[in-house]
Design a protein around this motif. Structure first.
Motif, short mmCIF file in Angstrom:
data_model
loop_
_atom_site.label_atom_id
_atom_site.label_comp_id
_atom_site.label_asym_id
_atom_site.label_seq_id
_atom_site.Cartn_x
_atom_site.Cartn_y
_atom_site.Cartn_z
N THR A 1 1.05 -1.46 -0.06
CA THR A 1 -0.48 0.12 -0.24
C THR A 1 0.90 1.05 -0.07
N SER A 2 0.24 2.31 -0.93
CA SER A 2 1.33 3.71 -0.97
C SER A 2 0.80 4.27 0.71
N GLN A 3 2.31 4.74 0.88
CA GLN A 3 2.10 5.58 2.14
C GLN A 3 3.14 7.11 2.03
N PRO A 4 3.20 7.81 3.07
CA PRO A 4 3.00 9.04 2.27
C PRO A 4 4.59 9.21 1.62
N ASP A 5 5.38 8.61 2.51
CA ASP A 5 7.15 8.71 1.49
C ASP A 5 7.21 8.11 0.28
N TYR A 6 6.21 7.37 0.15
CA TYR A 6 5.87 6.20 -0.84
C TYR A 6 5.07 5.52 -1.60
N ASN A 7 4.32 6.37 -2.20
CA ASN A 7 2.95 7.42 -2.89
C ASN A 7 3.53 8.01 -4.58
N SER A 8 4.49 7.29 -5.75
CA SER A 8 4.18 7.40 -6.32
C SER A 8 4.35 6.48 -7.19
N VAL A 9 4.53 6.44 -8.57
CA VAL A 9 5.35 5.36 -9.44
C VAL A 9 7.21 5.34 -8.96
N ALA A 10 7.20 6.75 -8.93
CA ALA A 10 8.66 6.88 -8.72
C ALA A 10 9.83 6.33 -7.70
N THR A 11 8.83 6.75 -5.83
CA THR A 11 9.26 6.14 -5.02
C THR A 11 8.87 5.20 -4.66
N ILE A 12 7.48 4.47 -5.67
CA ILE A 12 7.77 2.52 -4.89
C ILE A 12 8.83 1.94 -6.32
N SER A 13 9.42 2.28 -7.02
CA SER A 13 9.70 1.35 -7.76
C SER A 13 11.26 1.76 -7.71
N ASN A 14 11.72 2.51 -7.35
CA ASN A 14 13.02 2.83 -6.20
C ASN A 14 13.06 2.50 -5.57
N LEU A 15 12.02 2.42 -4.16
CA LEU A 15 11.95 1.29 -2.69
C LEU A 15 12.31 -0.06 -3.26
N THR A 16 11.56 -0.09 -4.53
CA THR A 16 11.18 -2.13 -5.02
C THR A 16 11.77 -2.34 -5.52
N SER A 17 12.63 -1.58 -6.35
CA SER A 17 13.96 -1.27 -7.40
C SER A 17 13.22 -2.48 -8.50
N SER A 18 12.02 -1.89 -9.03
CA SER A 18 11.55 -2.34 -10.14
C SER A 18 11.20 -0.65 -11.04
N ASN A 19 10.79 -1.58 -12.41
CA ASN A 19 10.91 -0.92 -13.81
C ASN A 19 9.70 0.02 -13.63
N PRO A 20 9.79 1.29 -13.07
CA PRO A 20 8.91 2.68 -13.13
C PRO A 20 7.88 2.33 -14.76
N GLU A 21 8.12 2.15 -15.22
CA GLU A 21 7.88 1.79 -16.86
C GLU A 21 6.37 0.34 -15.84
N GLU A 22 7.22 -0.82 -15.87
CA GLU A 22 6.26 -1.75 -16.01
C GLU A 22 5.05 -1.41 -14.64
N LEU A 23 6.16 -0.91 -13.75
CA LEU A 23 5.26 -0.57 -12.88
C LEU A 23 3.68 0.11 -12.96
#
Length: 627
Positions: free
Chosen positions: A62-84
């Motif tokens: 679930t999104s949180q205040p510091d991790y609530n965007s495609v950019a921040t969540i993909s960075n948090l999980t080392s995932s591809n932002p395009e695919e996310l």
């Protein structure tokens, strides 16, 4: 005969234990202990009992205040932002509502007997292992597993220190695959979640969820900030996610202790019985093999050439990953390797059903290339779809890249026919550089072992219909060596002049910094539109040498301006060109220890990209106001 009956009986009695992918660990996974009472290391990652050692899968948090965007969540999980962005049906600039369930694509692989998707986390002020595992990652990474993955104790966690974080993930077992299951989605439990509601939302049966997690009861109690597996026949959909009412970031650890003890007891019995089954089966197979198979004879020396027949035996183990094409199928799809289907050299395109793919004919041993390509999975690395062997030739079938190579694009083959100036812009070229850097960062930091490509150049960077870049041609790729000045290295140097790092040319030293050097040259080609070798004052010189000399001079800005691709000069971005050139020069440092690692290159390019986007937005606003 008695042994067979015994094995059959044990397998029957263990149907509950072995049918599941992994038993639900419950709140015990929140405990931050590296060792249990017996002194053994604990981990609550999923064991490697899937059909394949690696797979593409998903986690949901679930999104949180510091991790609530495609950019921040993909960075948090080392995932591809395009695919996310794609899987959640949003754009890369999307900011999610608070407590919105977000689907995150991850690459899951087996390491040390456990599946995991690796990511990294930079510690903030007062962060602890418990907070990182149970609040930031919401139980997707067990606390003890995070501790085991890092050398620091709980009293030695300082701000800006990097933690390795293994995320829970798993690949379907053979039984699950036979039942149509393609993905095991790791789902982070919220405050009000239960098995029945989760199964209903994802349109699967409650029984399949119960079986996948080893539940023996119909309505098990789930604890917030823990994880379960949801078996799905297709990719999860954004329509199946919700905005949760609330998220308890510090779930209680005292309720239901009796239930936890019962689960532990069941798990212990299962483990003992499984070990008995494995031992019995091993004895039976050993006896059968001893009776029916004679010892091998002859020369045991390993052959340097692997025949197509040997490769076919080897690829049988990953046939589900790579389609094994028949030669007649490839011949028909490429219209008998017609000249009009030729892309370049021995590469053709063909229509396979409704899909257009590229076929590369290889007369050498392609085993190394296949073995590497079957292990990697990243948006910015070319995807190997399948393989064919016929009369000592290998035919590798890849995804088709519509826009050809970066070399062709920079030489104007595609630019002249473009109906959009955006294809020539700074933004487009920075994105291409970032794509290549992200692909290399995956090879250097997220594969086991780490790989070095060894042949990064514009002709090996391909562009899709959206001009997104993917690295191709892994024929020279291999395991990266440690950065050392040891001279006991290979003297067989291969590659293309202008892209090869000094330590590789002089000593044959192939480290990840070799790719960093080559990327520095590619970045220069992107901003100048010139080849790696240019004419200067009537003689041929390397583009890298020319730019390094310019950047070390007193009139760098003016001289670099003369080298910039003419189609970019109208944008008047000399400051931007200087920043990119400085990054390139850092990559081209003769001392490999002083070059940045690829992760730092990615970070620099992301900052340049963000600043460019910000400046363009300001210009658009000013233009709108003045207009």
């Amino acid at each position: 005969m008695n042994q067979i009956v015994l094995v059959f009986f044990l397998l029957n009695s263990l149907s509950l234990c072995v049918h599941s992918q992994q038993n639900y660990s419950g709140i015990s996974a929140q405990d931050c202990q590296k060792k249990d009472q017996t002194g053994k290391s604990q981990t609550y990652l999923y064991s490697c009992n899937g059909q394949y050692p690696s797979c593409q899968t998903f986690v949901i948090l679930t999104s949180q205040p510091d991790y609530n965007s495609v950019a921040t969540i993909s960075n948090l999980t080392s995932s591809n932002p395009e695919e996310l962005a794609r899987i959640n049906k949003v754009t890369r600039l999307t900011v999610f509502p608070l407590n919105k369930e977000v689907i995150v694509p991850v690459f899951c692989s087996c390491m040390n007997q456990y599946y995991q998707a690796n990511t990294r986390f930079i510690l903030g002020q007062n962060d602890t292992y418990f907070y990182v595992a149970n609040h930031i990652y919401q139980g997707l990474s067990p606390c003890s597993s995070v501790m085991l993955a890092n050398p620091y104790d709980e009293f030695n966690l300082h701000p800006n220190r990097e933690l390795q974080v293994p995320l829970r993930c798993a690949c379907p077992t053979s039984n699950q695959s036979a039942n149509g299951i393609k993905y095991l989605v790791t789902f982070s439990i919220g405050q009000d979640d239960n098995v029945e509601d989760i199964a209903k939302r994802f349109n699967v049966s409650s029984r399949s969820v119960l079986d996948a997690n080893g539940f023996s009861e119909e309505n098990p109690i789930l604890s917030p900030s823990t994880a379960i597996l949801v078996p799905l026949p297709t990719e999860p959909s954004s329509s199946q996610t919700v905005v949760r009412k609330s998220y308890n970031s510090n779930p209680t650890r005292h309720k239901g202790k009796r239930k936890v003890y019962v689960i532990f007891a069941i798990e212990a019995v299962c483990v003992v019985l499984v070990l008995c089954v494995v031992l019995c089966v091993a004895i039976l197979f050993y006896k059968k093999r001893s009776n029916n198979k004679s010892p091998p004879r002859g020369n045991s020396k390993r052959a340097t050439w692997v025949s197509p027949e040997d490769l076919r035996v080897e690829i049988a183990s990953f046939e589900k990953f790579l389609h094994v094409f028949g030669f007649e199928e490839i011949k028909k799809s490429t219209e008998d390797f017609s000249s009009k289907n030729r892309i370049k050299g021995c590469v053709y395109y063909g229509v396979f059903g409704r899909e257009t793919l590229a076929v590369k004919k290889i007369s050498r041993d392609a085993t190394n290339e296949v073995n590497i390509l079957k292990k990697i999975n990243h948006f910015n690395l070319i995807k190997l779809e399948g393989i064919c062997t016929y009369q000592q030739h290998f035919y590798l079938v890849f995804e088709y890249m519509e826009k050809g190579s970066l070399k062709e694009w920079l030489n104007g083959n595609n630019n002249k026919n473009s109906d959009s100036e955006e294809t020539l812009s700074w933004a487009r070229r920075i994105q291409i550089a970032l794509d290549v850097a992200q692909g290399l960062n995956y090879l250097h930091s997220f594969t086991e072992p780490a790989y070095v490509h060894k042949n990064i150049k514009t002709s090996n960077i391909l562009l899709n219909t959206n001009l997104r870049a993917k690295i191709s041609n892994f024929s020279l790729a291999g395991v990266a060596k440690k950065e050392t000045r040891s001279r006991s290295l290979s003297t067989h140097v291969v590659g293309t002049r202008g892209y090869l790092a000094p330590e590789y040319l002089e000593m044959g030293l192939a480290t990840a910094k070799m790719d960093v050097y080559a990327l520095g040259v590619v970045i220069l080609e992107l901003i100048t539109g010139k080849k790696a070798s240019i004419k200067q004052n009537g003689r041929k010189v390397l583009l890298s040498s020319a730019v390094v000399s310019i950047m070390e001079g007193d009139n760098a800005e003016a001289e670099l301006g003369l080298l910039i691709d003419p189609v970019l000069k109208g944008e008047n971005r000399i400051e931007l060109a200087m920043r990119i050139a400085q990054l390139s020069v850092a990559c081209l440092n003769r001392e490999l220890e002083r070059r940045p690692i690829m992760e730092e290159v990615v970070s620099s390019l992301l900052k340049i990209q963000a600043d460019l986007l910000k400046s363009e937005l300001v210009l658009d606003v000013d233009s709108f106001i003045s207009g």
